[in-house]
Design a protein around this motif. Structure first.
Motif, PDB file in Angstrom:
ATOM      1  N   ASP A 230       0.831  -1.212   0.000  1.00 11.94           N
ATOM      2  CA  ASP A 230       0.000   0.000   0.000  1.00 11.94           C
ATOM      3  C   ASP A 230       0.862   1.258   0.000  1.00 11.94           C
ATOM      4  OD1 ASP A 230      -2.241  -1.563   0.012  1.00 11.94           O
ATOM      5  OD2 ASP A 230      -2.623  -1.377   2.171  1.00 11.94           O
ATOM      6  N   LYS A 231       1.967   1.218   0.752  1.00 14.69           N
ATOM      7  CA  LYS A 231       2.846   2.376   0.821  1.00 14.69           C
ATOM      8  C   LYS A 231       3.515   2.643  -0.530  1.00 14.69           C
ATOM      9  CE  LYS A 231       4.776   5.794   2.967  1.00 14.69           C
ATOM     10  NZ  LYS A 231       3.955   6.936   3.395  1.00 14.69           N
ATOM     11  N   LEU A 232       3.925   1.580  -1.222  1.00 12.62           N
ATOM     12  CA  LEU A 232       4.527   1.736  -2.545  1.00 12.62           C
ATOM     13  C   LEU A 232       3.521   2.329  -3.534  1.00 12.62           C
ATOM     14  CD1 LEU A 232       6.592  -1.585  -2.826  1.00 12.62           C
ATOM     15  CD2 LEU A 232       7.487   0.739  -2.491  1.00 12.62           C
ATOM     16  N   ASP A 233       2.279   1.889  -3.440  1.00 12.81           N
ATOM     17  CA  ASP A 233       1.232   2.450  -4.299  1.00 12.81           C
ATOM     18  C   ASP A 233       0.997   3.920  -3.973  1.00 12.81           C
ATOM     19  OD1 ASP A 233       0.866   0.042  -5.575  1.00 12.81           O
ATOM     20  OD2 ASP A 233      -0.806  -0.590  -4.308  1.00 12.81           O
ATOM     21  N   GLU A 234       1.017   4.221  -2.694  1.00 15.76           N
ATOM     22  CA  GLU A 234       0.813   5.606  -2.251  1.00 15.76           C
ATOM     23  C   GLU A 234       1.937   6.521  -2.756  1.00 15.76           C
ATOM     24  OE1 GLU A 234       1.040   7.974   2.009  1.00 15.76           O
ATOM     25  OE2 GLU A 234       0.176   5.950   1.998  1.00 15.76           O
ATOM     26  N   LEU A 235       3.141   5.972  -2.864  1.00 12.76           N
ATOM     27  CA  LEU A 235       4.289   6.739  -3.350  1.00 12.76           C
ATOM     28  C   LEU A 235       4.380   6.766  -4.874  1.00 12.76           C
ATOM     29  CD1 LEU A 235       6.948   5.425  -0.781  1.00 12.76           C
ATOM     30  CD2 LEU A 235       5.989   7.739  -0.872  1.00 12.76           C
ATOM     31  N   ASP A 236       3.375   6.161  -5.552  1.00 16.42           N
ATOM     32  CA  ASP A 236       3.327   6.120  -7.031  1.00 16.42           C
ATOM     33  C   ASP A 236       4.489   5.339  -7.625  1.00 16.42           C
ATOM     34  OD1 ASP A 236       0.979   7.638  -7.184  1.00 16.42           O
ATOM     35  OD2 ASP A 236       2.096   9.519  -7.077  1.00 16.42           O
ATOM     36  N   VAL A 237       4.913   4.286  -6.944  1.00 11.10           N
ATOM     37  CA  VAL A 237       5.895   3.371  -7.505  1.00 11.10           C
ATOM     38  C   VAL A 237       5.138   2.420  -8.434  1.00 11.10           C
ATOM     39  CG1 VAL A 237       7.574   1.547  -7.036  1.00 11.10           C
ATOM     40  CG2 VAL A 237       7.406   3.523  -5.507  1.00 11.10           C
ATOM     41  N   VAL A 238       5.377   2.548  -9.721  1.00  9.10           N
ATOM     42  CA  VAL A 238       4.617   1.784 -10.715  1.00  9.10           C
ATOM     43  C   VAL A 238       5.396   0.543 -11.119  1.00  9.10           C
ATOM     44  CG1 VAL A 238       3.519   1.847 -12.989  1.00  9.10           C
ATOM     45  CG2 VAL A 238       3.608   3.927 -11.583  1.00  9.10           C
TER      46      VAL A 238
ATOM     47  N   LYS B 238      11.255  10.317  -7.447  1.00  9.40           N
ATOM     48  CA  LYS B 238      12.376  10.767  -6.622  1.00  9.40           C
ATOM     49  C   LYS B 238      12.026  10.770  -5.136  1.00  9.40           C
ATOM     50  CE  LYS B 238      15.675  14.602  -6.213  1.00  9.40           C
ATOM     51  NZ  LYS B 238      16.123  15.877  -6.829  1.00  9.40           N
ATOM     52  N   LEU B 239      10.814  11.201  -4.818  1.00 11.55           N
ATOM     53  CA  LEU B 239      10.419  11.329  -3.413  1.00 11.55           C
ATOM     54  C   LEU B 239      10.220   9.979  -2.719  1.00 11.55           C
ATOM     55  CD1 LEU B 239       7.894  14.318  -3.649  1.00 11.55           C
ATOM     56  CD2 LEU B 239      10.282  14.363  -2.899  1.00 11.55           C
ATOM     57  N   ALA B 240      10.188   8.883  -3.492  1.00 11.44           N
ATOM     58  CA  ALA B 240       9.944   7.569  -2.902  1.00 11.44           C
ATOM     59  C   ALA B 240      11.207   6.925  -2.352  1.00 11.44           C
ATOM     60  CB  ALA B 240       9.310   6.647  -3.933  1.00 11.44           C
ATOM     61  N   PHE B 241      12.375   7.443  -2.723  1.00 14.39           N
ATOM     62  CA  PHE B 241      13.624   6.755  -2.375  1.00 14.39           C
ATOM     63  C   PHE B 241      13.905   6.747  -0.866  1.00 14.39           C
ATOM     64  CE2 PHE B 241      14.657   6.975  -6.898  1.00 14.39           C
ATOM     65  CZ  PHE B 241      15.247   5.729  -7.077  1.00 14.39           C
TER      66      PHE B 241
END
Length: 287
Positions: A112-120, A136-139
């Motif tokens: 869910d967190k990866l989806d929230e961070l728009d990691v596709v 960039k903000l997901a790293f």
């Protein structure tokens, strides 16, 4: 007698002024008979394997059946240690991300967190890895997931993963030669990405459904194309397959021409016979 037969346009071409989506069906990825599974089918099969292993009576951890290797569609393999690849730019782009288990085995909070961070996530790669687009903000969060062993590895996509070794060797030996190629993109390209691609190749058609481009380019330009960030894979067009498609199209047109000609001939003969019978009937009545 001349018959006008409409021509079926298989794909629109891209010209200098505009970009037109085509309607081509996606060609097979790679060579040979390959069954393409959806991500859900892959996850389901992995879970079935886990259940079979666990049914042996011995507790088996998911980590133990993980491989440190990542195998790409080109046949290229890399051996990776847990962590983030050195000198990673930590900027928005396309990367390889590997988990410690199948994606279904990753806890829901992490997913869910990866989806929230728009990691596709895009195409699945052996083993337990995916092509992804990471903002960039997901790293910062991904760093934490690496430490907490939620994610096993994150790294850049190597050049050798984007082109088969045999084809790469061929173009490097013939840098000025022209090749028909199929270029696969991760997702719908921006206009600027298509323009950048057009500078390196002659684009004949483009699919806006499965995101691949047909065209041609020199050996040296193919190397540049494979190095582009937005490109997933480059392969050589199979000339025999293309010739077969063209031959089939022409055969279809010829068959239609023959049927139409036959139909017209039948009508003309029928009219002549009708007129002759009617004329003889009148002559008989006069007698």
């Amino acid at each position: 007698m001349f018959l006008l037969i409409p021509t079926i346009v298989l794909a629109e071409t891209i010209n200098d002024s505009d970009v037109h989506p085509g309607t081509l069906d996606a060609p097979e990825f790679g060579t040979g008979d390959v069954t393409i599974l959806t991500e859900e089918q892959i996850i389901q099969r992995q879970e079935q394997i886990y259940q079979i292993l666990n049914s042996s009576g011995r507790p088996i951890k998911r980590d133990l059946i993980n491989s440190s290797n990542i195998s790409f569609k080109s046949g290229h393999k890399i051996s990776v240690s847990p962590g983030i690849e050195q000198n990673l730019p930590y900027d928005t782009g396309y990367y390889v991300i590997q988990f410690y288990s199948s994606y279904m085995g990753v806890d829901a909070t992490t997913r869910d967190k990866l989806d929230e961070l728009d990691v596709v996530r895009f195409q699945y790669i052996d083993d337990n890895a995916f092509y992804t687009n990471i903002p960039k903000l997901a790293f910062e969060t991904i760093d934490d997931f690496i430490v907490d062993k939620k994610i096993r590895y994150v790294g850049e996509i190597p050049y050798d993963a984007k082109i088969e070794q045999q084809f790469d060797e061929e173009i490097r030996a013939n840098l000025d030669s022209e090749y028909g190629i199929v270029v696969y993109l991760f997702e719908r390209p921006t206009v600027s990405q298509l323009v950048k691609l057009r500078l390196k190749m002659n684009i004949n058609s483009y699919s806006d459904v499965t995101y691949f481009v047909y065209g041609s380019a020199s050996g040296s330009d193919i190397i540049d194309i494979a190095n582009m960030d937005s490109i997933m894979f480059v392969e050589k067009q199979a000339s025999a397959t293309l010739s077969s498609v063209e031959d089939n199209r022409y055969d279809t047109v010829n068959d239609l021409s023959f049927l139409l000609m036959s139909f017209v001939v039948v009508i003309i003969v029928s009219l002549i016979l009708f007129i002759m019978v009617k004329k003889r009937k009148k002559q008989f009545q006069k007698i």
